[in-house]
Motif scaffolding. Structure first.
Motif, PDB file in Angstrom:
ATOM      1  N   LYS A 179      -4.646   3.791  -6.465  1.00  0.00           N
ATOM      2  CA  LYS A 179      -3.569   3.175  -7.050  1.00  0.00           C
ATOM      3  C   LYS A 179      -2.608   4.938  -6.560  1.00  0.00           C
ATOM      4  O   LYS A 179      -1.856   4.612  -6.133  1.00  0.00           O
ATOM      5  CB  LYS A 179      -3.235   3.631  -8.403  1.00  0.00           C
ATOM      6  N   ILE A 198      -1.167   3.934  -2.717  1.00  0.00           N
ATOM      7  CA  ILE A 198      -0.556   1.933  -2.281  1.00  0.00           C
ATOM      8  C   ILE A 198       1.145   2.807  -1.978  1.00  0.00           C
ATOM      9  O   ILE A 198       1.907   3.905  -2.606  1.00  0.00           O
ATOM     10  CB  ILE A 198      -0.996   2.140  -3.591  1.00  0.00           C
ATOM     11  N   GLY A 199       1.478   2.713  -1.351  1.00  0.00           N
ATOM     12  CA  GLY A 199       2.582   2.325  -0.373  1.00  0.00           C
ATOM     13  C   GLY A 199       2.887   4.155  -0.055  1.00  0.00           C
ATOM     14  O   GLY A 199       4.464   4.334   0.365  1.00  0.00           O
ATOM     15  N   THR A 229      -6.507  -2.257   2.491  1.00  0.00           N
ATOM     16  CA  THR A 229      -5.388  -1.690   2.299  1.00  0.00           C
ATOM     17  C   THR A 229      -5.437  -1.263   0.483  1.00  0.00           C
ATOM     18  O   THR A 229      -6.270  -2.310  -0.389  1.00  0.00           O
ATOM     19  CB  THR A 229      -3.774  -2.368   2.397  1.00  0.00           C
ATOM     20  N   GLU A 279      -2.610  -1.525  -1.317  1.00  0.00           N
ATOM     21  CA  GLU A 279      -2.962  -2.988  -2.495  1.00  0.00           C
ATOM     22  C   GLU A 279      -3.262  -4.394  -2.262  1.00  0.00           C
ATOM     23  O   GLU A 279      -3.618  -5.005  -3.171  1.00  0.00           O
ATOM     24  CB  GLU A 279      -1.314  -3.241  -1.620  1.00  0.00           C
ATOM     25  N   GLY A 318      -5.541  -3.413  -5.236  1.00  0.00           N
ATOM     26  CA  GLY A 318      -4.470  -3.185  -6.351  1.00  0.00           C
ATOM     27  C   GLY A 318      -3.809  -5.496  -6.475  1.00  0.00           C
ATOM     28  O   GLY A 318      -4.471  -5.202  -7.886  1.00  0.00           O
ATOM     29  N   SER A 319      -4.574  -6.100  -5.863  1.00  0.00           N
ATOM     30  CA  SER A 319      -4.180  -7.158  -5.440  1.00  0.00           C
ATOM     31  C   SER A 319      -5.541  -8.496  -6.801  1.00  0.00           C
ATOM     32  O   SER A 319      -5.324  -8.943  -7.524  1.00  0.00           O
ATOM     33  CB  SER A 319      -3.944  -7.789  -4.472  1.00  0.00           C
ATOM     34  N   GLN A 377       6.513   2.551  -2.430  1.00  0.00           N
ATOM     35  CA  GLN A 377       5.592   2.118  -3.611  1.00  0.00           C
ATOM     36  C   GLN A 377       5.868   1.298  -4.775  1.00  0.00           C
ATOM     37  O   GLN A 377       4.527   0.466  -5.059  1.00  0.00           O
ATOM     38  CB  GLN A 377       5.385   4.000  -4.253  1.00  0.00           C
ATOM     39  N   TYR A 379       5.115  -1.850  -2.002  1.00  0.00           N
ATOM     40  CA  TYR A 379       3.399  -2.072  -2.241  1.00  0.00           C
ATOM     41  C   TYR A 379       3.105  -2.397  -3.706  1.00  0.00           C
ATOM     42  O   TYR A 379       2.554  -3.729  -3.047  1.00  0.00           O
ATOM     43  CB  TYR A 379       2.952  -0.513  -1.944  1.00  0.00           C
ATOM     44  N   THR A 380       3.461  -2.227  -5.165  1.00  0.00           N
ATOM     45  CA  THR A 380       2.405  -2.574  -5.639  1.00  0.00           C
ATOM     46  C   THR A 380       3.124  -4.048  -5.915  1.00  0.00           C
ATOM     47  O   THR A 380       2.291  -4.981  -6.057  1.00  0.00           O
ATOM     48  CB  THR A 380       2.991  -1.763  -6.856  1.00  0.00           C
ATOM     49  N   ARG A 423       4.347  -5.879  -3.935  1.00  0.00           N
ATOM     50  CA  ARG A 423       2.891  -6.741  -2.372  1.00  0.00           C
ATOM     51  C   ARG A 423       1.494  -7.298  -3.257  1.00  0.00           C
ATOM     52  O   ARG A 423       1.524  -8.266  -3.105  1.00  0.00           O
ATOM     53  CB  ARG A 423       3.439  -6.085  -1.384  1.00  0.00           C
ATOM     54  N   ALA A 424       1.014  -6.360  -4.026  1.00  0.00           N
ATOM     55  CA  ALA A 424      -0.496  -6.691  -4.883  1.00  0.00           C
ATOM     56  C   ALA A 424      -0.334  -7.647  -5.461  1.00  0.00           C
ATOM     57  O   ALA A 424      -1.155  -8.574  -5.805  1.00  0.00           O
ATOM     58  CB  ALA A 424      -0.770  -5.995  -5.002  1.00  0.00           C
TER      59      ALA A 424
END
Length: 438
Positions: free
Chosen positions: A100, A103-104, A143, A145, A148-149, A182, A185-186, A188-189
């Motif tokens: 985290k 990310i982004g 990545t 993200e 995060g995914s 950011q 991109y969150t 996107r995850a």
């Protein structure tokens, strides 16, 4: 005309009566929108239960309400959350945590090098964006993200197993300091995990909602969020039903991990004093870290605890190094734990003073101080904050679950769940910048 009005009134009354009877006697609908807290150290998922108006934080098969924000890659697959615990020490170069933080974000090369120096895994620079190098039976990068995914996918599956319905919609929280990139991109995850994000809500606002502050008469709320790896302090100003973040400050290198590390260093030194060597085998270090973490948790509710860890120390024998099995035992008092971390605890006050100064408020102007994050359970930290403000902080909500509780309330609002809740709206403050102390 009066007959038509009477008929319409009767129809509306019948609809209301049917709705009331349905709420009383029919099973409430399953939640279709979940609330997600994608934390730096731990993640949680919650739902707002229609009918009862209660928030339920969903657990895994073992009943654990949160999962570590850790993803590990091996030749056999991707491991997430609690499944990673045994891989942190045995597979450190392929075990990613704190994603985290990256990310982004776009980094200057020297900044990314300095930031990545603290991790055992390798962080690569891809045109200013961070990527993590993975080497199993092949070498590739992933990545932040994507990490995060995998965490969000794990929580989505937990929710589907608990609720018995497919989940495709969610509300998610982010730090108040996150910029548009950011946040995107969150999102996107989450999309990569098969989730449609209906709303992004700031973590301090979510915490304020968990404490019910969106429904009561308060003006100035200070949120102290101290988790495993970061400290975030936010000053919120409530204007009607809307929250404005007036000031932010924190320390992105201060948290529960640092308090545990001080205790771990103390324990290894005591091993050296008693046996002449410090633990060096990965298994010994792993066991000792686990024991230290458990001791830290015990000391939040007890004045003392006992470290008892089986170790296999590498000692020098007549034929060279040999493994010597021992049982390391050491009493740890809360007072000793507080002494080991005294300087770190004092650092918590620095961003608190900063947000008050930048928000042009005195500490007497703060209506509520709310605590978020597991490290705010530590008695000395609560006492420190209480002494500074001259009043006890609000601890009516489980600090580990405050953010996910607030996000779940917002998820219920977005899903139209009954009983209807008052939504907390956020006023964007595009000129706000977070002050970091480390």
């Amino acid at each position: 005309m009066s007959g038509e009005m009477s008929a319409i009134g009767s129809f509306i009354l019948a609809l209301l009566l049917a709705g009331y009877l349905g709420q009383q006697f029919l099973p409430p609908p399953k939640p279709k929108v979940v609330g997600l807290d994608l934390g730096t150290t731990f993640c949680s998922v919650g739902v707002f239960q229609a009918g009862t108006g209660e928030v339920e934080v969903l657990g895994d098969a073992e009943g654990r309400k949160s999962i570590p924000s850790v993803v590990s890659f091996t030749a056999t697959g991707i491991h997430v959350g609690h499944d990673v615990q045994d891989l942190i020490d045995s597979n450190p170069q392929n075990t990613i945590y704190d994603a985290k933080r990256f990310i982004g974000k776009v980094f200057e090369p020297d900044v990314l090098i300095a930031e990545s120096a603290r991790y055992p895994f390798q962080v690569m620079n891809n045109n200013g964006s961070a990527e993590f190098l993975i080497t199993t039976n092949q070498t590739y990068t992933v990545t932040p993200e994507f990490i995060g995914s995998q965490l969000l996918l794990k929580m989505r599956k937990m929710a589907e197993e608990q609720l018995g319905v497919p989940i495709h919609k969610a509300v998610i929280s982010v730090p108040a300091e996150f910029d548009e990139m950011q946040r995107n991109y969150t999102i996107r995850a989450a999309n990569m995990a098969g989730l449609d994000i209906l709303r992004v809500i700031n973590e301090p606002t979510a915490a304020a909602m968990a404490y019910g502050l969106h429904k009561v008469d308060v003006s100035n709320v200070l949120v102290v969020d101290l988790g495993g790896g970061t400290l975030d302090v936010s000053l919120l100003n409530k204007q009607g039903g809307m929250f404005l973040t007036r000031a932010m400050a924190g320390n992105n290198k201060l948290g529960g991990q640092d308090f545990s590390q001080r205790l771990f260093q103390h324990a290894t030194e005591r091993v050296r004093q008693q046996y002449g060597v410090t633990p060096s085998l990965k298994e010994d270090i792993h066991r000792l870290r686990q024991a230290v973490e458990e001791a830290k948790l015990n000391l939040t509710v007890a004045s003392s605890t006992q470290l008892r860890v089986p170790l296999r120390l590498l000692t020098q024998g007549p034929r060279g190094p040999q493994e010597t099995p021992i049982i390391f035992q050491e009493p740890i008092s809360r007072e000793r734990f507080e002494e080991l971390n005294a300087d770190l605890f004092q650092k918590i006050l620095t961003p608190i003073k900063t947000v008050l100064e930048e928000g042009h408020l005195s500490k007497e102007d703060v209506d509520e101080v709310v605590l978020v994050g597991g490290s705010t359970r530590i008695p000395r930290i609560r006492r420190l904050i209480a002494e500074y403000f001259g009043k006890e902080p609000n601890t009516s909500v489980d600090p580990d679950l405050a953010v996910v509780t607030g996000v779940a309330i917002q998820a219920g609002i977005m899903g139209g769940s009954w009983p209807l809740q008052v939504s907390a709206l956020e006023i964007p403050n595009h000129h706000l910048r977070k002050r970091n102390f480390s």
